[in-house]
Design an enzyme around this catalytic site. Sequence first.
Site, short mmCIF file in Angstrom:
data_model
loop_
_atom_site.label_atom_id
_atom_site.label_comp_id
_atom_site.label_asym_id
_atom_site.label_seq_id
_atom_site.Cartn_x
_atom_site.Cartn_y
_atom_site.Cartn_z
N ARG A 33 22.27 28.03 6.84
CA ARG A 33 21.67 26.72 6.59
C ARG A 33 22.36 25.60 7.35
O ARG A 33 22.50 24.48 6.87
CB ARG A 33 21.66 26.41 5.08
N SER B 169 13.96 24.79 -1.48
CA SER B 169 15.10 24.98 -2.38
C SER B 169 15.99 23.73 -2.37
O SER B 169 16.28 23.18 -1.32
CB SER B 169 15.93 26.19 -1.94
N GLU C 141 20.61 21.22 -0.20
CA GLU C 141 19.82 21.67 0.94
C GLU C 141 18.75 20.65 1.27
O GLU C 141 18.32 20.51 2.41
CB GLU C 141 19.19 23.04 0.65
#
Length: 331
Positions: free
Chosen positions: A197, A247, A323
């Site tokens: 990520r 998410s 995130e």
Amino acid sequence: MATARLTDGQVPATPSAVNSTVSLPPVRGKLIAQANLAPYTWFRVGGPADWLFLPADADDLADFLTQLDPAIPVTVLGVGSNVIVRDGGIEGVVVRLMGKVWGKVEAEDGISLSAGAGALDLSVAKAAAENGIKGLEFLSGIPGSLGGATRTNAGCYGKELRDVLVSLHGVRRDGSRVAYRGPARPGTRPEAHFSYRHTDLPDDLIVTRLLLEGNDTGAPADILADIEALQKRRAETQPIREKTSGSTFANPDPPGTPNQRSAWKLIDAAGCRGLRVGGAQVSELHCNFLINTGEATAADLETLGETVRARVMDHSGVQLRWEVRRIGRPA
């Protein structure tokens, strides 16, 4: 020099705040003063942009940035699938890549295809399938656009964007054009490096176009059926019909870690499933998703997220990492 704001956090004030009386460079696309940004985000919250710029193409974007006062902040919004725009709006110019040019997807030779950064991930997966290209089906499970997926190395179902990236093109804050090759890909261009990520691409880079590669060919009908199965699975496990995002928090451990910890399990164990702040709620269906139940503000969503982080820290000692990007000024 002000740079494109592509990371979490508030855009700082500058001595020359932008307003509708400031003269900006001419464009072929659209420039909208005091543009309401809430309709451009999946949460449907947030204040206005001083200016919203919808460039006609990459040349329009580069020309505008070359001539734009370096003191004026620039923020890239994407399709707003993984962002909370704060209630005070965003200072400076917000760039959004939308329209046919930015969403264009074309099959190349063999098992490759090129796509504009504004193309929806699902559209890219389906275009690959229709051209008999396997290996890009996982993109159908990622909400948002290809440009946003690149900035976060988004992934699901065991694959990430870096696994299929051959090369990318972009424009930096000063209007210069740049290109990178994907991880371990041959060539003389600088290599883009990714981790879970995260990417080390420059913060001021606006991704404009990508070349992706699948891993095999197959019957389009079979590949499309696989995508439909993934979409069905996603609908059963995620609140995709709500005002939500992707998410909320990254998993504490990258894929493949022994005894990998999942953010949703930590949130559930801390008693946060269904937790509310104002009009914001932790989803009952999947507790790593926040939802706007109808009247939430950006402050409600961000406060709820921070409350979840604090409770998880108290319960398990794990500091969850956002995130979802939070950008702009508080009200």
